[in-house]
Scaffold this motif. Structure first.
Motif, PDB file in Angstrom:
ATOM      1  N   GLY A   1      40.106  35.589  32.386  1.00  0.00           N
ATOM      2  CA  GLY A   1      40.414  37.012  32.285  1.00  0.00           C
ATOM      3  C   GLY A   1      39.725  37.877  33.321  1.00  0.00           C
ATOM      4  O   GLY A   1      39.745  39.100  33.225  1.00  0.00           O
ATOM      5  N   CYS A   2      39.134  37.271  34.337  1.00  0.00           N
ATOM      6  CA  CYS A   2      38.419  38.092  35.311  1.00  0.00           C
ATOM      7  C   CYS A   2      39.292  38.405  36.516  1.00  0.00           C
ATOM      8  O   CYS A   2      40.296  37.751  36.760  1.00  0.00           O
ATOM      9  N   THR A   3      38.887  39.427  37.240  1.00  0.00           N
ATOM     10  CA  THR A   3      39.477  39.669  38.557  1.00  0.00           C
ATOM     11  C   THR A   3      38.345  39.598  39.568  1.00  0.00           C
ATOM     12  O   THR A   3      37.196  39.889  39.243  1.00  0.00           O
ATOM     13  N   VAL A   4      38.689  39.184  40.755  1.00  0.00           N
ATOM     14  CA  VAL A   4      37.697  39.070  41.810  1.00  0.00           C
ATOM     15  C   VAL A   4      38.098  40.013  42.925  1.00  0.00           C
ATOM     16  O   VAL A   4      39.235  39.972  43.394  1.00  0.00           O
ATOM     17  N   GLU A   5      37.188  40.871  43.318  1.00  0.00           N
ATOM     18  CA  GLU A   5      37.546  41.807  44.370  1.00  0.00           C
ATOM     19  C   GLU A   5      36.407  41.993  45.356  1.00  0.00           C
ATOM     20  O   GLU A   5      35.246  41.786  45.026  1.00  0.00           O
ATOM     21  N   LEU A   6      36.803  42.397  46.544  1.00  0.00           N
ATOM     22  CA  LEU A   6      35.794  42.703  47.550  1.00  0.00           C
ATOM     23  C   LEU A   6      35.095  43.990  47.142  1.00  0.00           C
ATOM     24  O   LEU A   6      35.656  44.837  46.462  1.00  0.00           O
ATOM     25  N   CYS A   7      33.883  44.103  47.588  1.00  0.00           N
ATOM     26  CA  CYS A   7      33.044  45.200  47.128  1.00  0.00           C
ATOM     27  C   CYS A   7      32.764  46.198  48.235  1.00  0.00           C
ATOM     28  O   CYS A   7      32.505  45.800  49.369  1.00  0.00           O
TER      29      CYS A   7
ATOM     30  N   GLN B   1      31.146  35.967  56.441  1.00  0.00           N
ATOM     31  CA  GLN B   1      32.552  36.281  56.166  1.00  0.00           C
ATOM     32  C   GLN B   1      33.298  35.075  55.605  1.00  0.00           C
ATOM     33  O   GLN B   1      34.009  35.175  54.604  1.00  0.00           O
ATOM     34  N   ALA B   2      33.137  33.936  56.253  1.00  0.00           N
ATOM     35  CA  ALA B   2      33.865  32.733  55.847  1.00  0.00           C
ATOM     36  C   ALA B   2      33.478  32.306  54.437  1.00  0.00           C
ATOM     37  O   ALA B   2      34.333  31.952  53.622  1.00  0.00           O
ATOM     38  N   ALA B   3      32.169  32.349  54.164  1.00  0.00           N
ATOM     39  CA  ALA B   3      31.682  31.968  52.836  1.00  0.00           C
ATOM     40  C   ALA B   3      32.240  32.900  51.778  1.00  0.00           C
ATOM     41  O   ALA B   3      32.667  32.481  50.701  1.00  0.00           O
ATOM     42  N   MET B   4      32.238  34.198  52.094  1.00  0.00           N
ATOM     43  CA  MET B   4      32.746  35.173  51.137  1.00  0.00           C
ATOM     44  C   MET B   4      34.218  34.918  50.836  1.00  0.00           C
ATOM     45  O   MET B   4      34.627  34.890  49.676  1.00  0.00           O
ATOM     46  N   GLU B   5      35.002  34.711  51.898  1.00  0.00           N
ATOM     47  CA  GLU B   5      36.431  34.479  51.704  1.00  0.00           C
ATOM     48  C   GLU B   5      36.690  33.223  50.891  1.00  0.00           C
ATOM     49  O   GLU B   5      37.560  33.199  50.026  1.00  0.00           O
ATOM     50  N   ALA B   6      35.911  32.190  51.180  1.00  0.00           N
ATOM     51  CA  ALA B   6      36.090  30.935  50.448  1.00  0.00           C
ATOM     52  C   ALA B   6      35.783  31.105  48.975  1.00  0.00           C
ATOM     53  O   ALA B   6      36.504  30.592  48.114  1.00  0.00           O
ATOM     54  N   TRP B   7      34.726  31.850  48.678  1.00  0.00           N
ATOM     55  CA  TRP B   7      34.366  32.084  47.276  1.00  0.00           C
ATOM     56  C   TRP B   7      35.424  32.918  46.556  1.00  0.00           C
ATOM     57  O   TRP B   7      35.824  32.600  45.439  1.00  0.00           O
ATOM     58  N   VAL B   8      35.867  33.971  47.216  1.00  0.00           N
ATOM     59  CA  VAL B   8      36.856  34.846  46.578  1.00  0.00           C
ATOM     60  C   VAL B   8      38.128  34.053  46.283  1.00  0.00           C
ATOM     61  O   VAL B   8      38.710  34.144  45.199  1.00  0.00           O
ATOM     62  N   LYS B   9      38.508  33.227  47.244  1.00  0.00           N
ATOM     63  CA  LYS B   9      39.705  32.412  47.060  1.00  0.00           C
ATOM     64  C   LYS B   9      39.523  31.439  45.894  1.00  0.00           C
ATOM     65  O   LYS B   9      40.385  31.337  45.016  1.00  0.00           O
ATOM     66  N   ALA B  10      38.400  30.741  45.891  1.00  0.00           N
ATOM     67  CA  ALA B  10      38.154  29.747  44.843  1.00  0.00           C
ATOM     68  C   ALA B  10      38.091  30.393  43.470  1.00  0.00           C
ATOM     69  O   ALA B  10      38.658  29.898  42.501  1.00  0.00           O
ATOM     70  N   LEU B  11      37.406  31.538  43.385  1.00  0.00           N
ATOM     71  CA  LEU B  11      37.241  32.191  42.088  1.00  0.00           C
ATOM     72  C   LEU B  11      38.548  32.783  41.565  1.00  0.00           C
ATOM     73  O   LEU B  11      38.804  32.785  40.369  1.00  0.00           O
TER      74      LEU B  11
END
Lengths: 273, 149
Positions: A73-79, A106-116
């Motif tokens: 039920g979560c959403t993941v968004e950039l901050c 940047q790459a790590a952030m994108e990878a995490w956001v995608k995975a989550l």
């Protein structure tokens, strides 16, 4: 509310595959009673994503997680936080606090956001159901592709031990594979793809490919397996002109050969009874 | 271990895959069978007192073993503590079998295995990777052989 924490912690640290791991800085809000402000600090933790569960550890080698975020039920968004490479895990509930996490780049952030974003149970279920459907359709179209099979000697020289001339119809009964889990998939009676094989299991039941239609090559002799250069567009070829159909036949032959080869190897091992 | 209880409670209120009134016994010394409402939501089994809206507890269903016990009864235990069993007595043998089947398929790990299986089959039959369309074909968790670190 109780939770089987010991088992959950064990799941976090056992060697089942993690979907994503890495260091992240986690925002920690501290409230000061005397001063009417919150101080924001960040704690660097080792994060492990397994399925719809995000665990975090004090150190990479820690034996027990410090905490867990259930991601349903979560959403993941950039901050838009002060920190660069920050993203937030938020929940629908208005009062719920967000988890603000900061990646190393940047790459790590994108990878995490995608995975989550793709970590929810529902997402996984959606993909599995879609693939179930696709497999069903692939089986159907393969069966439709088959011209009227002729059990003639057109394929002599190859053992026809897999003598079933047609794909079995879709079975209602779920296929039980090893480890006691079944492949019946959805509870909505989606059924099991009848064409599914499990060649990775020893002694597993492999569905035979459909009998090939008669092929007439230029030399007039039969070939044991389709040559890679075989053109499906040959005018007098009885094989369907659709390339897609050919590639299916090709992979079916390949499958049968793999099985044959494995059986041959097993017989060799047993010393040729 | 900290966890977002609020979200877990919210999850317990979601529509369930399966729900039933059963008798449940927890693996604690001297514990007896008690009437409970159990509710399966994603990979959690929540259990409630029959007249309460908030669950007493939740069981994460990963790395667990579901065992059919005597008539109408099944148990849930976890791989690291196989003797500690949560026992459930159903109203009928049929209901019991349904729960065993549903719980065996309830884990995220089970779905991952199914996905890998279907992907492999489709790839063999069509020569195409069905995960390409989702943009997730490269992800480690969907590979056929999970790399051991």
């Amino acid at each position: 509310m109780k939770l089987n924490e010991r088992s959950v912690a064990h799941y976090a640290t056992c060697d089942s595959p993690a979907d994503h791991t890495g260091f992240l800085r986690k925002r920690v809000e501290r409230h000061h009673h005397h001063a009417h402000h919150h101080t924001t600090s960040y704690q660097r933790c080792w994060f492990v994503l397994k399925g719809n569960l995000l665990f975090y550890f004090e150190e990479r080698e820690s034996r027990e997680p410090v905490g867990l975020v259930v991601l349903e039920g979560c959403t993941v968004e950039l901050c838009e936080a002060a920190e660069e490479f920050a993203f937030a895990i938020r929940f629908d509930d208005a009062g719920a606090r967000a988890y603000v996490l900061v990646a190393d780049g940047q790459a790590a952030m994108e990878a995490w956001v995608k995975a989550l974003s793709r970590a929810s149970f529902d997402y996984m279920r959606l993909v599995v159901r879609e693939l179930e459907k696709q497999l069903e359709e692939a089986c159907k179209s393969l069966a439709a592709c088959r011209k009227s099979p002729q059990r003639s000697s057109s394929s002599s020289g190859r053992k026809r031990h897999l003598s079933n001339p047609a794909l079995l119809p879709l079975q209602e009964k779920p296929v039980i594979l090893e480890n006691g889990y079944s492949m019946s998939g959805s509870s909505g009676g989606g059924g099991t793809p009848g064409g599914a094989a499990c060649p990775d299991r020893d002694g597993g039941y492999v569905k035979p490919p459909p009998l090939p239609p008669r092929r007439r090559s230029a030399a007039g002799s039969t070939t044991g397996s389709p040559t890679p250069g075989f053109s499906p567009a040959m005018p007098d070829s009885p094989v369907s002109p659709e390339t897609a159909c050919f590639s299916k036949l090709h992979s079916w032959y390949g499958q049968e050969i793999t099985v044959l080869r494995r059986e041959w190897q097993e017989r060799q091992k047993r010393g040729h009874p | 271990m900290r966890y977002n209880e609020r979200e877990l409670l919210s999850l317990a209120r979601q529509p369930a895959e399966k729900a039933a009134e059963v008798l449940m016994r927890v693996p604690k010394k001297g514990s007896v069978l008690k009437k409970r409402l159990v509710k399966l939501v994603v990979n959690f089994l929540f259990y409630f007192r029959t007249d309460e809206a908030e669950p007493i507890g939740a069981l994460l269903l990963e790395h667990c073993r579901i065992t059919k016990e005597e008539e109408n009864v099944f148990s849930i235990s976890f791989v690291e503590e196989p003797e500690r069993k949560y026992c459930f007595e159903c109203a009928s043998e049929e209901q019991c079998q349904e729960w065993v089947e549903a719980l065996k398929r309830a884990s995220y790990e089970f779905m991952r295995r199914s996905l890998i299986f279907y992907r492999n089959e489709i790839q063999k039959m069509t020569g195409k990777d069905p995960l390409e369309q989702f943009g997730i074909s490269g992800e480690a968790r969907f590979q056929l052989a999970a790399p051991k670190h």
